[in-house]
Structures are given as C-alpha cells and as structure tokens.
Scaffold this active site. Structure first.
Site, PDB file in Angstrom:
ATOM      1  N   ARG A  91       8.805  10.404   1.065  1.00  0.00           N
ATOM      2  CA  ARG A  91       8.553  11.726   1.629  1.00  0.00           C
ATOM      3  C   ARG A  91       7.110  11.965   2.058  1.00  0.00           C
ATOM      4  O   ARG A  91       6.856  12.446   3.164  1.00  0.00           O
ATOM      5  CB  ARG A  91       8.936  12.823   0.619  1.00  0.00           C
ATOM      6  CG  ARG A  91      10.412  13.104   0.556  1.00  0.00           C
ATOM      7  CD  ARG A  91      10.794  13.435  -0.861  1.00  0.00           C
ATOM      8  NE  ARG A  91      10.681  12.230  -1.656  1.00  0.00           N
ATOM      9  CZ  ARG A  91      11.666  11.338  -1.792  1.00  0.00           C
ATOM     10  NH1 ARG A  91      12.828  11.586  -1.254  1.00  0.00           N
ATOM     11  NH2 ARG A  91      11.503  10.212  -2.485  1.00  0.00           N
ATOM     12  N   THR A  92       6.169  11.645   1.179  1.00  0.00           N
ATOM     13  CA  THR A  92       4.777  11.978   1.487  1.00  0.00           C
ATOM     14  C   THR A  92       4.324  11.209   2.723  1.00  0.00           C
ATOM     15  O   THR A  92       3.773  11.786   3.669  1.00  0.00           O
ATOM     16  CB  THR A  92       3.875  11.657   0.274  1.00  0.00           C
ATOM     17  OG1 THR A  92       4.465  12.225  -0.887  1.00  0.00           O
ATOM     18  CG2 THR A  92       2.478  12.214   0.458  1.00  0.00           C
ATOM     19  N   LYS A  96      -6.490 -10.870  -0.075  1.00  0.00           N
ATOM     20  CA  LYS A  96      -7.545 -11.902   0.033  1.00  0.00           C
ATOM     21  C   LYS A  96      -8.719 -11.549  -0.870  1.00  0.00           C
ATOM     22  O   LYS A  96      -9.746 -12.211  -0.835  1.00  0.00           O
ATOM     23  CB  LYS A  96      -8.024 -11.995   1.480  1.00  0.00           C
ATOM     24  CG  LYS A  96      -6.949 -12.353   2.481  1.00  0.00           C
ATOM     25  CD  LYS A  96      -7.563 -12.377   3.874  1.00  0.00           C
ATOM     26  CE  LYS A  96      -6.552 -11.976   4.921  1.00  0.00           C
ATOM     27  NZ  LYS A  96      -7.198 -11.565   6.175  1.00  0.00           N
ATOM     28  N   ARG A  98      -2.740   7.159  -1.301  1.00  0.00           N
ATOM     29  CA  ARG A  98      -1.986   7.201  -2.566  1.00  0.00           C
ATOM     30  C   ARG A  98      -2.360   5.942  -3.335  1.00  0.00           C
ATOM     31  O   ARG A  98      -2.318   4.840  -2.790  1.00  0.00           O
ATOM     32  CB  ARG A  98      -0.481   7.240  -2.309  1.00  0.00           C
ATOM     33  CG  ARG A  98       0.304   7.058  -3.603  1.00  0.00           C
ATOM     34  CD  ARG A  98       1.765   7.309  -3.442  1.00  0.00           C
ATOM     35  NE  ARG A  98       2.055   8.731  -3.300  1.00  0.00           N
ATOM     36  CZ  ARG A  98       3.274   9.235  -3.322  1.00  0.00           C
ATOM     37  NH1 ARG A  98       4.319   8.446  -3.491  1.00  0.00           N
ATOM     38  NH2 ARG A  98       3.478  10.529  -3.173  1.00  0.00           N
ATOM     39  N   HIS A 103      -1.415  15.817  -7.126  1.00  0.00           N
ATOM     40  CA  HIS A 103      -0.672  15.621  -5.874  1.00  0.00           C
ATOM     41  C   HIS A 103      -0.749  16.968  -5.132  1.00  0.00           C
ATOM     42  O   HIS A 103       0.247  17.695  -5.024  1.00  0.00           O
ATOM     43  CB  HIS A 103       0.771  15.220  -6.198  1.00  0.00           C
ATOM     44  CG  HIS A 103       1.539  14.633  -5.044  1.00  0.00           C
ATOM     45  ND1 HIS A 103       1.085  14.650  -3.733  1.00  0.00           N
ATOM     46  CD2 HIS A 103       2.748  13.997  -5.022  1.00  0.00           C
ATOM     47  CE1 HIS A 103       2.001  14.059  -2.969  1.00  0.00           C
ATOM     48  NE2 HIS A 103       3.010  13.657  -3.718  1.00  0.00           N
TER      49      HIS A 103
END
Ligand code: CP
Length: 303
Positions: free
Chosen positions: A57-58, A86, A107, A135
């Site tokens: 959703r986000t 890497k 996130r 959030h």
C-alpha cells in the site's frame, strides 16, 4: 508548519493545525486520486523510493499519487536489487538518490533511518515506516478515513488493538489522536503493550488511555476498532511469536449488533476474519484507498 521542502519523519512534528491542513488538501486531491480529474501539479518532478522493507500500500499509493499529479518515480523495492549487495551503505545510496530526485520516500527496518537520511540529503525525506518507530503518512490517512466516515475526529472513542509494542502505525496514531480529544483504549496481550515511553508522553499532556487485555472491555463503547497485525518480523524470539499469534480474532459474530467501524493498516494475517469484509463495519479497504489522496496532499505540499 510551512510544508514546502519539509521532512515528514514523525507525527510528533505535526501540530493539530498541520494535520487539519493536510486533511483539507487531501479532500481536494480526492477527485484526482479517483481519476475524475487530472492534474500536472508535479509535472517534471521525480520521487525517489527507497524501500528496504516490503510494502504494498505505502509504496503503490505514493507511486499512484505521484503519477496522478503528473510526476514520476524511481527507486527500488528491495535492497537485493541495489548496490547494497556490493557493500554500499545507506548513507551513500541516499546521497545518490537525493541528487536524482526531488524528494525521497524511505522504509527501513532500522528505527531512526528516515531522520538519519534527512540529515544527509538536500531534498525532503518522507518516513514510510522505520522499524517499530513511526509511520506518519499512515496516521494521516487513518485520520482522513475517520474524518471522512464520522465527519469529525474529536470526542470519538477509539480502541487500538493487537501488537501495540512493535506496531509503528499505532505509535504514530496514538500521538495524533491525543491532539483531538479522543477517548483512547489500548487492547493488547501484556507482552505487546504500548511502550511506556508513549504512555508517559501521553500522560504528560493529560491523555490517559484505558489499557486492557480483553476486547470485551471496550467492544460496546467504541466508535472505531483499529486492529493491527502481530509483527512477526520484529520478534527477537520466534517462540514468543508462536505463543502470542492469534491472540485476537475479529469476526462477524463478534461485531453483531455493533455499529463501530473496523480499521486496519493492512496487511492482515489472521486477526480479521474474511467474513468481516462484507459487513458494514469493515472500512479497511476504503482506508487503504485514502492513502492516495493523503499522500498526494503531502507530495504537493512538500515538493
Ligand atoms: N499499511 C502499510 O504500511 O501497508 P504496506 O506495508 O503494504 O505498505
């Protein structure tokens, strides 16, 4: 606050006036989010997406919002597809994306990651969830949902239920609801109680939430049941998760005779039965849609 070029890191940085402003802008964005109107407000602008943890959703609502406003997105949805494999660190990755994009959405599993990145780059950073921290954009869409359904937030009776210890959505939401004179209850197993720091912060501003393990203590009193998933991925000991999982099940039988609304930031696992989806109580899919206009409001205001 003036939103232009501001970082969106914690809901604690928002005043009630700031929240109301974003909710008002979101209302204006809704016809565009629903594809009833078009807009080129962010034409030529690019949003950089750094998703080190999974999201449906986000991530997709930020992408949708940016594109509905005529802008574009770049980024990755798992570190495995980036040069992190890497050995590149978060700081170098963020600095690069800060050069490519007009704003960064991040996130990350580490609490404080968004604030850390915001100190390194010159473009505004939006916290899309930092570990068990905050959030804030979810909270804004949660408040928008409540406002759309009840026409107000003030004076409602709202219970937050489930994993209040690791659930970042309820951490942000509790702080925001405290600004709106809401009567709050926290329902959780004792192992997953709202962190003391948050309870203490609320008490300091004379907000005292009722804490209980038993959903029946609140069921006939609340307007909103805000259900959360037990955050399996944040348990240091998998055995502890096994003991607690399935602590609550919201099903249509439990809701019979009530007119409360059921919200959930989603994804759900086993805490809301599928038979709730077709009841008038269920509002979680509508809530997920409101992520689009609310995130559009934020993007428009900060970029
Ligand atoms: N509510 C929420 O943050 O959902 P996603 O994890 O799918 O983004």
């Amino acid at each position: 606050m003036t939103f232009s070029q501001k970082n969106i890191i914690s809901i604690k940085d928002f005043s009630k006036k700031d929240i109301k402003y974003i909710l008002r802008v979101a209302e204006r964005m809704e016809p565009i989010a629903r594809s009833k109107e078009t807009s080129n407000l962010l034409y030529g602008k690019i949003l950089g997406m750094l998703f080190y943890e999974p999201s449906t959703r986000t991530k997709l609502s930020f992408e949708t919002g940016m594109k509905r406003l005529g802008g574009n997105v770049i980024g990755f949805t798992e570190a495995a597809g980036s040069s992190m494999t890497k050995g590149e660190n978060l700081a170098d990755t963020a600095r690069m994306v800060g050069e490519y994009a007009d704003s960064i959405v991040i996130r990350h599993e580490m609490e404080g990651a968004a604030r850390y990145v915001s100190d390194l780059v010159d473009v505004p950073v939006i916290n899309a969830g930092d570990g068990a921290g905050q959030h804030p954009t979810q909270t804004l869409l949660d408040l928008y949902t409540i406002k759309r359904i009840f026409g107000k937030i003030k004076n409602l009776n709202i219970a937050l239920i489930g994993d209040l210890k690791y659930g970042r959505t309820v951490h942000s939401l509790a702080y925001a609801l405290a600004l709106f004179n809401v009567k709050m209850s926290f329902v959780s197993p004792k192992e997953l109680k709202m962190p003391d720091e948050i309870v203490h912060d609320l008490n300091k501003i004379d907000v005292v939430a009722r804490e209980t393990e038993n959903i029946h203590d609140v069921l006939d009193k609340v307007d909103v049941l805000y259900v959360t998933r037990i955050q399996k991925e944040r348990f240091p000991d998998p055995e502890e998760y096994q003991k607690i999982k399935g602590a609550y099940l919201i099903n249509s039988e439990l809701l019979k005779g009530t007119d409360l609304i059921v919200m959930h930031p989603l994804p759900r696992v086993d805490e809301i039965a599928y038979d709730v989806d077709s009841t008038p109580n269920s509002k979680y899919f509508e809530q997920a849609f409101y992520g689009v206009p609310v995130r559009m409001a934020l993007l428009k205001s900060i970029i």
